[in-house]
Structure formats: C-alpha cells, structure tokens
Scaffold this motif. Structure first.
Motif, short mmCIF file in Angstrom:
data_model
loop_
_atom_site.label_atom_id
_atom_site.label_comp_id
_atom_site.label_asym_id
_atom_site.label_seq_id
_atom_site.Cartn_x
_atom_site.Cartn_y
_atom_site.Cartn_z
N LEU A 1 0.86 -1.19 0.00
CA LEU A 1 0.00 0.00 0.00
C LEU A 1 0.90 1.24 0.00
CD1 LEU A 1 -3.10 0.26 0.08
CD2 LEU A 1 -2.96 0.45 2.56
N GLN B 1 -2.73 5.24 2.00
CA GLN B 1 -2.90 4.67 3.34
C GLN B 1 -4.03 5.35 4.11
OE1 GLN B 1 0.77 4.11 5.48
NE2 GLN B 1 1.72 3.00 3.82
N THR B 2 -5.25 5.13 3.63
CA THR B 2 -6.44 5.63 4.34
C THR B 2 -6.76 4.64 5.46
OG1 THR B 2 -7.92 4.39 2.92
CG2 THR B 2 -7.37 6.63 2.22
N GLU B 3 -7.61 5.06 6.35
CA GLU B 3 -7.99 4.21 7.48
C GLU B 3 -8.60 2.88 6.98
OE1 GLU B 3 -10.85 4.83 11.28
OE2 GLU B 3 -9.81 6.64 10.56
N LEU C 1 -5.90 0.59 5.22
CA LEU C 1 -4.97 0.04 6.22
C LEU C 1 -5.65 -1.08 7.02
CD1 LEU C 1 -3.25 3.32 7.47
CD2 LEU C 1 -2.08 1.40 6.37
N THR D 1 -5.68 -4.24 4.60
CA THR D 1 -4.42 -5.00 4.49
C THR D 1 -4.09 -5.69 5.81
OG1 THR D 1 -3.19 -2.94 4.90
CG2 THR D 1 -3.37 -3.66 2.61
N GLU D 2 -4.41 -5.03 6.93
CA GLU D 2 -4.13 -5.64 8.24
C GLU D 2 -4.99 -6.90 8.43
OE1 GLU D 2 -3.81 -4.53 13.01
OE2 GLU D 2 -4.74 -3.08 11.65
N ILE E 1 4.55 -4.71 4.52
CA ILE E 1 3.87 -4.27 5.75
C ILE E 1 4.71 -3.27 6.54
CG2 ILE E 1 2.55 -6.43 5.85
CD1 ILE E 1 4.23 -7.15 8.39
N GLN F 1 3.60 0.33 6.64
CA GLN F 1 2.27 0.63 7.21
C GLN F 1 2.35 0.61 8.74
OE1 GLN F 1 -0.82 -1.68 4.94
NE2 GLN F 1 0.94 -2.33 3.72
N TRP G 1 0.40 -0.34 11.17
CA TRP G 1 0.04 -1.59 11.87
C TRP G 1 1.15 -2.64 11.73
CZ3 TRP G 1 -0.02 -5.99 9.03
CH2 TRP G 1 -0.26 -5.89 7.66
N SER H 1 9.25 5.37 6.17
CA SER H 1 7.88 5.61 6.65
C SER H 1 7.85 6.76 7.66
CB SER H 1 7.34 4.34 7.31
OG SER H 1 6.16 4.63 8.02
N THR I 1 5.88 7.20 10.04
CA THR I 1 5.47 6.81 11.41
C THR I 1 6.52 5.96 12.12
OG1 THR I 1 4.32 4.90 10.47
CG2 THR I 1 2.99 6.85 10.85
#
Length: 504
Positions: free
Chosen positions: A371, A376-378, A381, A384-385, A421, A424, A426, A466, A468
C-alpha cells in the motif's frame, strides 16, 4: 591507421587461406573507436571481405561477419545502402544464419533512418527477401526480420508499402508455410498494430487481425492458446483494447472461460484466457472488468483452489496482479468469504508444497499487502491488516520461518512481504511487539546471496522511509536502521571480517 587497414585488405586479397590476416584486420578494427573508424575507412571498399563470405569454412565466414559488423556500424545508413545494397540483399539468402542476421540488422538500421529508408522502399526485391526471412528455420533470423519490418512500419510510406502493395500478398503466402510461421506473421502484425491507431487501421484493413481473432475459437487447442497470447499483447495499447471491444473479443473470451468447464483440453488454453483478463483489469479498471465479465473472477477463485499446480500458479499471478492496485484490492474485498478462503489457501501454498508455487504465493501475498503512502487511508490500512491476519494465527512467525529456510527465492519472497507491511503503521507495531524481530532485521548474517542482501536492504529502506517509523519503533531502533541503510546492503563489519578470516 587508414593506411594499415588498406594494407591489411590488400594482404587478405593476396592469400589463399586468409584466416590469420582476417584476425589481424579484426584486431585493428576493434582498436579504433567506432567514431574514429568512420574517417579511417572513408572511401575504401570492402568487396574482398564480402567475397570471402562465399566459403564453406565456418571460421572464415564468422570472422568476416565480425569484421563487417564493425565496419558497417561505422557507416551512416545512407552511405551503407547506397554502397552495399546488393551485398545486403545477397546476405539474406546466405546459408549461414550469422550472415543473414548481419544483413537484416543493417537493413533495420537503414529503414529506421528517414533519409535512407526511401532507398529500400523502392527496392521491392529486397523487401520481399526480408519477408521471406520470417520463414527461416532459425528463430533468431526470423526475429531480426520481424524487427526490421516493424521499424519500416513506423512511417506512412512504410505502412503503405507493406499493406497497400503486393507485399501484403507475399506476407499472406509466407503465412501458409506452417503454423509456426503463420504466428510469426501475426507477431509482426500485432507489434505494428500496437504503435498507433493508424498502424492498427492498416493491419485491420489487411484482414490479418480478423484472421488472428478467428483462431481464438479454432479446433486446435494449442493454436487457440497461442492466439490468446497474441490478442493479450494487442490489448496492451488503449487503441488495441478499443478495437477488440468493438470486435466483441472480450465477450468471446469470457464465453470461452465459461465453456472451458466442459472441455477436457481446456487446461491448455485456460491460463491464457485468465491472463488476458488479468492484464485487461490492471490496464483499464479491475472493478469494470470483474463486473462486466464475472466468469473471469469466478474462474480465478476456482483455479486458486484447483489441485493442478499449473492452474494454481496462474490464479496466484492473476490475484497478485489484481491486488496490486487499490481498486483491485477493493474488488477482492467485496467478494467476502470467497476471497478469505482463497487467501487461506495462498497461505498454505506459501508454507508448504513445491518451491515454485511457494514463491508465486509469497509474491502474490506481497502485492496484495503493498500500500503506497498516498493510499494509506484508514479503510485500506484496516483491509491490508485484516488480510495479513487471515494468513495464520501467528502470521509474523509464519513468514519469518519461511525466510529462514535455505532457499534464496523463498527467503527473498518472505522479506518482500515484510517490506510491504513495514511501510504501514500496523505492520510496524506488529514488528516492534514481536520479540527478537528488530534484531532479525538488523542481523546481516542471515541471507548471504546478493539477492537476499538486496531484499533485506529494501526492507530496512521501507521502514526508514515511513513517516510513522520513529514514533512506533522508537528512536534507538530507528537510528540503528538508518545506520544500516547508510552502510549499504553489502557492508561487513571489521570485527566480523577478522573473525571470518581466522576461521578460514
């Protein structure tokens, strides 16, 4: 240098067995850059080298080819066709395939040049000989002929010559040689059609494309499979797709997928039909294609659960292709339980079974989970999680176990899933909460092949890139990851190097 080339040519013409002299000439020519060679050979004729091609001595012929390759590349296309037209034409009927390829390559240079091409457009016999080269036994010769004719078709006069003169009849006559040669002509036509709507118009008017489309439903299943491949190539361009839609080809292929259930030989052509729609979905719209041709999506899911490895492989590749786009992910998610059971089966294939199928499963899973930051919208995400957690009760451990197996392709396939992953939030939270996982990423002793080191470097890069990562992984881990990235994929610490040396 020009004088020494002249004297070498004179020596060659004066001896009975010129191998040694040809070697000397080849060495002399290779020592001069092509840019400087043009001046060195200006005004000189190389008839003696062309005449030595008429020999049964393979070594002599191949030396002459290497010499002529060097010389002719130094000549401008205009100079080449004006001075060596007869020699090039003669090369097309030479018994040695290397001479034929040399002649076809040089003709390709000429037809690619706006000033030189007119010299060939007026030479009907030469063009007829190029078309006849498509039926040569050696595939390399046929390929070179196809390439030269494709270049010729890049201009309107070239298209007119090929399709609005009796050269079209020559092409159609050559097609009757065999099934293999017929498909070589189709390959040429599809390649020309892909260039522009205008070139497609010429090919369609010739009747050759409708002939190809009729082969889709022919009696011979192998011919049907090859036709599907050709039509898939035609669909790579937007104007090609529009033409196929107008001809009702998509509906025809969809009906073939439906009819495959009752055909015992469908396994020979079904993969091609599925690939056709898979490519179509990615180029146009996964949602539109899956909604308009539900037989395609149903068949992909069915094949993913099929016991035949060949069928599973095609389904995996297609699911990966579909799931590589955001729209494709959403289409798959909408199928609910159907896709969940397919994803579970993909996970089983990744964990056990034949290596090739495991690799294809891992690749498909990594495409499904990838992604890009801008997507990466809510909702995505969360999607994919949820897919990652469907793979196993402990998906991180499952993928890590695959990565520790002694097969480089499995190791790299597993790392690609982690790379997907790692970008992202998560995924980062899972990694940091899994004991020993950050140490596993930073450990340079795992995976010693270049591919493995590159794959690990990609994973580290995905984490560091990333926004985050610092917050989730913590500054200490983040600094170590940045150091890894700065040191590069192949870094070996001095202590490790000394230790290894001692052990040796």
């Amino acid at each position: 240098m020009a004088a020494s080339i002249q004297s070498l040519l004179e020596e060659i013409s004066g001896v009975e067995d010129p191998i040694e002299e040809l070697e000397s000439l080849k060495t002399a020519l290779l020592s001069i850059p092509v840019s400087a060679l043009r001046d060195s050979i200006s005004g000189q004729r190389f008839d003696v080298i062309f005449s030595l091609l008429n020999s049964n001595d393979r070594k002599q012929v191949e030396l002459c080819v290497e010499i002529l390759e060097r010389i002719l590349m130094a000549l401008s296309p205009v100079n080449l066709i004006q001075n060596y037209r007869a020699e090039l034409q003669g090369g097309l009927t030479h018994p040695n395939e290397k001479v034929k390829i040399l002649a076809l390559t040089q003709i390709g240079r000429v037809v690619d040049h706006p000033d030189a091409v007119t010299e060939i457009l007026n030479n009907h016999d030469l063009l007829r000989a190029v078309i006849h080269s498509i039926k040569e036994e050696k595939m390399a010769v046929a390929k070179q002929a196809i390439q030269s004719l494709c270049k010729l078709s890049h201009s309107k006069p070239g298209l007119d010559k090929l399709f609005n003169s009796d050269l079209l009849k020559v092409m159609k006559d050559v097609m009757t040689t065999s099934d293999i040669v017929r498909y070589r002509i189709y390959e040429l036509v599809v390649e020309i059609s892909s260039v522009s709507p205008i070139s497609l118009g010429y090919c369609a008017n010739s009747g050759l494309i409708s002939q190809l489309l009729s082969e889709l439903t022919g009696e011979d299943v192998l011919i049907r499979a090859t036709a599907t491949e050709m039509v898939t190539t035609l669909a790579h361009s937007q104007h090609g797709r529009q033409y196929l839609a107008q001809q009702g080809t998509m509906d025809k292929i969809s009906n073939m997928i439906r009819g495959a259930e009752t055909d015992p030989l469908s396994s020979l052509y079904l993969p091609g039909l599925v690939k056709f729609f898979g490519n179509l979905a990615v180029m146009d719209s996964p949602q539109q294609v899956c909604e308009s041709y539900p037989a395609f999506q149903n068949k992909v899911f069915e094949l993913a659960l099929d016991p035949d490895p060949a069928m599973i492989g095609v389904a995996l590749d297609t699911l990966g292709l579909l799931g590589s786009t955001v729209e494709g992910k959403q289409v798959l998610q909408k199928t609910g339980e159907n896709f969940k059971s397919v994803l579970l089966r993909m996970s089983q294939h990744a964990s056990s079974g034949a290596t090739e199928l495991r690799v294809r499963s891992l690749d498909a899973i990594s495409q499904l989970l990838t992604l890009q930051p801008e997507h990466q919208t809510e909702d995505l995400l969360a999607l994919t999680e949820s897919w990652f957690h469907l793979l196993s009760n402990q998906p991180i451990d499952m993928i890590r176990n695959i990565s520790t197996q002694p097969f480089p392709e499995l190791h790299c396939g597993a790392l690609r899933i982690f790379t997907a992953i790692a970008a992202q939030p998560w995924g980062q939270k899972l990694m940091i909460s899994t004991p020993g996982f950050m140490e596993f990423i930073l450990d340079r002793s795992t995976g010693q092949t270049k591919e493995a080191k590159d794959a690990k470097f990609e994973l580290v890069g995905s984490l560091v890139g990333s926004s985050t990562a610092t917050e989730i992984l913590g500054s200490q881990h983040y600094i170590r990851l940045k150091t890894y990235l700065r040191e590069g994929p192949y870094y070996v610490s001095a202590v490790a190097a000394v230790g290894t040396e001692g052990a040796e």
